[in-house]
Enzyme design. Structure first.
Site, PDB file in Angstrom:
ATOM      1  N   LYS A  27     -13.701   3.011  -1.548  1.00 34.87           N
ATOM      2  CA  LYS A  27     -12.915   2.149  -0.658  1.00 34.87           C
ATOM      3  C   LYS A  27     -11.805   2.947   0.028  1.00 34.87           C
ATOM      4  O   LYS A  27     -11.594   2.823   1.227  1.00 34.87           O
ATOM      5  CB  LYS A  27     -12.332   0.997  -1.486  1.00 34.87           C
ATOM      6  CG  LYS A  27     -11.631  -0.061  -0.672  1.00 34.87           C
ATOM      7  CD  LYS A  27     -11.789  -1.442  -1.296  1.00 34.87           C
ATOM      8  CE  LYS A  27     -10.999  -1.640  -2.578  1.00 34.87           C
ATOM      9  NZ  LYS A  27      -9.575  -1.929  -2.328  1.00 34.87           N
ATOM     10  N   ARG A  32      -9.936   5.344   5.256  1.00 28.05           N
ATOM     11  CA  ARG A  32      -9.380   6.510   5.948  1.00 28.05           C
ATOM     12  C   ARG A  32     -10.372   7.091   6.961  1.00 28.05           C
ATOM     13  O   ARG A  32      -9.967   7.647   7.982  1.00 28.05           O
ATOM     14  CB  ARG A  32      -8.970   7.573   4.918  1.00 28.05           C
ATOM     15  CG  ARG A  32      -7.694   7.164   4.128  1.00 28.05           C
ATOM     16  CD  ARG A  32      -7.609   7.910   2.816  1.00 28.05           C
ATOM     17  NE  ARG A  32      -6.339   7.753   2.116  1.00 28.05           N
ATOM     18  CZ  ARG A  32      -6.028   6.731   1.303  1.00 28.05           C
ATOM     19  NH1 ARG A  32      -6.892   5.740   1.106  1.00 28.05           N
ATOM     20  NH2 ARG A  32      -4.861   6.684   0.693  1.00 28.05           N
ATOM     21  N   ARG A 128       2.407  -9.529  -1.349  1.00 30.35           N
ATOM     22  CA  ARG A 128       2.578  -8.162  -1.873  1.00 30.35           C
ATOM     23  C   ARG A 128       3.715  -7.447  -1.130  1.00 30.35           C
ATOM     24  O   ARG A 128       3.883  -7.615   0.076  1.00 30.35           O
ATOM     25  CB  ARG A 128       1.252  -7.395  -1.783  1.00 30.35           C
ATOM     26  CG  ARG A 128       0.223  -8.048  -2.721  1.00 30.35           C
ATOM     27  CD  ARG A 128      -1.064  -7.302  -2.784  1.00 30.35           C
ATOM     28  NE  ARG A 128      -0.912  -5.991  -3.350  1.00 30.35           N
ATOM     29  CZ  ARG A 128      -1.886  -5.074  -3.351  1.00 30.35           C
ATOM     30  NH1 ARG A 128      -3.056  -5.356  -2.806  1.00 30.35           N
ATOM     31  NH2 ARG A 128      -1.685  -3.892  -3.893  1.00 30.35           N
ATOM     32  N   ASP A 322      -6.417   1.824 -10.686  1.00 29.98           N
ATOM     33  CA  ASP A 322      -7.265   0.670 -10.371  1.00 29.98           C
ATOM     34  C   ASP A 322      -8.245   0.331 -11.492  1.00 29.98           C
ATOM     35  O   ASP A 322      -8.966  -0.663 -11.405  1.00 29.98           O
ATOM     36  CB  ASP A 322      -8.042   0.933  -9.078  1.00 29.98           C
ATOM     37  CG  ASP A 322      -7.123   0.951  -7.862  1.00 29.98           C
ATOM     38  OD1 ASP A 322      -6.024   0.354  -7.936  1.00 29.98           O
ATOM     39  OD2 ASP A 322      -7.502   1.564  -6.847  1.00 29.98           O
ATOM     40  N   LYS A 349      -0.443  -5.528  -7.907  1.00 37.08           N
ATOM     41  CA  LYS A 349      -1.767  -5.282  -7.302  1.00 37.08           C
ATOM     42  C   LYS A 349      -2.307  -6.605  -6.746  1.00 37.08           C
ATOM     43  O   LYS A 349      -1.548  -7.536  -6.516  1.00 37.08           O
ATOM     44  CB  LYS A 349      -2.698  -4.667  -8.347  1.00 37.08           C
ATOM     45  CG  LYS A 349      -2.272  -3.261  -8.773  1.00 37.08           C
ATOM     46  CD  LYS A 349      -2.399  -2.279  -7.632  1.00 37.08           C
ATOM     47  CE  LYS A 349      -1.884  -0.905  -7.999  1.00 37.08           C
ATOM     48  NZ  LYS A 349      -1.792  -0.015  -6.854  1.00 37.08           N
TER      49      LYS A 349
HETATM   50  C1  S3P Z   1      -4.931   3.268  -2.789  1.00 36.67           C
HETATM   51  C2  S3P Z   1      -3.808   3.515  -3.539  1.00 36.67           C
HETATM   52  C3  S3P Z   1      -3.450   2.755  -4.755  1.00 36.67           C
HETATM   53  C4  S3P Z   1      -4.632   1.930  -5.260  1.00 36.67           C
HETATM   54  C5  S3P Z   1      -5.344   1.213  -4.141  1.00 36.67           C
HETATM   55  C6  S3P Z   1      -5.901   2.218  -3.158  1.00 36.67           C
HETATM   56  C7  S3P Z   1      -5.194   4.085  -1.594  1.00 36.67           C
HETATM   57  O1  S3P Z   1      -2.391   1.879  -4.450  1.00 36.67           O
HETATM   58  O2  S3P Z   1      -4.193   0.996  -6.228  1.00 36.67           O
HETATM   59  O3  S3P Z   1      -6.413   0.425  -4.649  1.00 36.67           O
HETATM   60  O4  S3P Z   1      -6.325   4.047  -1.056  1.00 36.67           O
HETATM   61  O5  S3P Z   1      -4.281   4.813  -1.163  1.00 36.67           O
HETATM   62  P1  S3P Z   1      -0.838   2.320  -4.589  1.00 36.67           P
HETATM   63  O6  S3P Z   1      -0.572   3.350  -3.578  1.00 36.67           O
HETATM   64  O7  S3P Z   1      -0.070   1.061  -4.349  1.00 36.67           O
HETATM   65  O8  S3P Z   1      -0.703   2.816  -6.005  1.00 36.67           O
END
Ligand code: S3P
Length: 445
Positions: A27, A32, A128, A322, A349
């Site tokens: 994901k 990105r 959030r 995660d 989250k």
């Molecule tokens: C992610 C960063 C993480 C992760 C999220 C995906 C990312 O979040 O929990 O599912 O793709 O940069 P945080 O940056 O809030 O830790």
């Protein structure tokens, strides 16, 4: 939006897992790939793209800003990049659905545009905290409005403000905040740098380099200089270790299991789940290790093992952030006590994952005591819950609870509110069933 019907999972107790599978695309890397592909000069071809709601919302947002994107078709996406300055003003608010990653990374990109834009999300995303990105963006000179003290969405981003490079000390270990600041830095005058309190996923830095942009990593400091350009490249998205994690735990806890998960991303900033499971006694081996487009991948073989409770090293927490919903299940099936600390980020989250998972385990007869920054879990015999487990619309709670059924002594585990599994892992039910989980889904009457 990710509000499908309230899908219910029904998972019969017991069973074992066998076979080989490739889980959904990563994901983080899928988001990105669209963002950088759109901002690059030239045509970017992506394979292995996650056709889940989260990354599809990112794709739609760039289409709404005038980028021509073909696909996805069986994981293939072609993006005609418009260059860093080529996006057009969207005619309506950009809907990021359930995705914190999309909203936080997009806010960095949009802060650098000449036009105004608004980012909205679903009920979960609308609660959030976004101050963590609006604060550094304001220091760079951006004007972003959010709602209330915590800075909830919608985010209204006023374009046209010149950005200046800053140094930002991240107050929390967050790849999303790091990425937001670095992406805004592409549009800023001079150098933009961040330091992180602990290593977090580095897909943004790796992919920017893949698009020919010079990003420096010196210890815990990442930096770039604005004003360059991105050059299109091809991207092979590995399978998501966060999705593979459900089957890593499943094959560990279910007797007589032997599963191979193919082409999984094993970027060292993501492999905390493997380290934690190995510390708990899991039987995990890697083969076919290679690098695809700057990201390491491997096939991961997992066989049943008696897990034991551990104190989870805090240094591994951001590297497995995660995976805690399913690691809670591993802890419940282990002998002895597992103690998690230093994981307060889990409370912000897609749901409060400490509270929601503790409740789910308690419903299955396990002693799980939430603490401010973690949980204390006593391994034991899982029993069928007497009422459905509530996922609170959180995809990973739904999938983790389904995996727990493998160790429930009899009956079934019923889980409500599972539509959001489509945000990260479309096809979860059929893939899990193919490996041996006795799962089916239905729409409650
Ligand atoms: C992610 C960063 C993480 C992760 C999220 C995906 C990312 O979040 O929990 O599912 O793709 O940069 P945080 O940056 O809030 O830790």
């Amino acid at each position: 939006m990710s509000h499908g019907p309230n899908i219910r999972y029904i998972v019969q107790a017991g069973g074992s897992l066998q076979g080989t599978a490739r889980v959904a695309g990563d994901k983080s890397i899928s988001h990105r790939s669209i963002m950088l592909g759109a901002l690059a000069k030239g045509t970017t071809r992506v394979t292995g793209f996650l056709e889940g709601e989260d990354s599809l919302n990112t794709l739609k947002a760039f289409k709404a800003m005038g980028v021509t994107i073909e696909g996805p078709d069986q994981g293939k996406v072609t993006i005609e990049g418009v260059g860093l300055r080529g996006l057009k003003a969207p005619k309506a608010p950009l809907d990021m659905g359930n995705s914190g990653t999309a909203m936080r990374l997009m806010s960095g990109i949009l802060a650098g545009q000449a036009f105004d834009s608004t980012l909205i999300g679903d009920a979960s995303l609308s609660k959030r905290p976004m101050k963590r990105v609006t604060n550094p963006l304001a220091l760079m000179g951006a004007r972003v409005d959010s709602q209330g003290e915590k800075g909830f969405p919608p985010l209204v981003i006023h374009g046209g403000s010149p950005l200046k490079g800053i140094h930002y000390d991240l107050p929390m270990a967050s790849a999303q905040v790091k990425s937001c600041v670095l992406l805004a830095g592409l549009y800023a005058e001079g150098e933009t740098s961040v330091t992180e309190p602990a290593p977090t996923r580095d897909h943004t830095e790796r992919m920017l380099r893949g698009f020919g942009y010079d990003v420096k990593t010196e210890g815990n400091r990442m930096s770039l200089v604005g004003g360059g350009e991105l050059t299109a490249t091809d991207i092979d998205v590995p399978a998501d270790i966060s999705s593979a994690a459900f089957f890593m735990v499943a094959a560990s806890i279910a007797p007589n299991s032997d599963v191979v998960l193919q082409h999984v991303g094993i970027n060292p900033t993501r492999t905390g789940v493997i380290d934690i499971l190995r510390l708990m006694g899991a039987d995990i081996s890697l083969s076919n290790e290679k690098e695809v487009g700057g990201e390491p991948v491997a096939d991961i073989r997992v066989r049943s093992a008696q897990l034991k409770g551990i104190a989870i090293p805090e240094s591994l927490v951001p590297l497995a952030i995660d995976e805690f919903p399913v690691l809670f299940v591993a802890a419940a099936c282990a002998s002895g006590t597992t103690v998690l600390t230093g994981a307060e980020e889990l409370r912000v989250k897609e749901s409060d994952r400490i509270a929601v998972m503790a409740t789910a385990l308690q419903q299955m007869g396990i002693s799980a005591t939430p603490t401010e920054d973690g949980c204390i879990i006593e391994g034991g015999q899982l029993t069928a819950p007497t009422s459905p487990i509530q996922s609170h619309g959180d995809h990973r709670i739904a999938m983790a609870s389904a995996i727990a059924a493998l160790k429930v002594n009899s009956g079934a585990v019923v889980i409500d509110d599972c539509a959001n599994v489509n945000t990260s892992f479309p096809g979860f039910v059929s893939l899990a069933a193919g490996l041996g989980l006795a799962i089916r889904q239905e729409l409650p009457a």
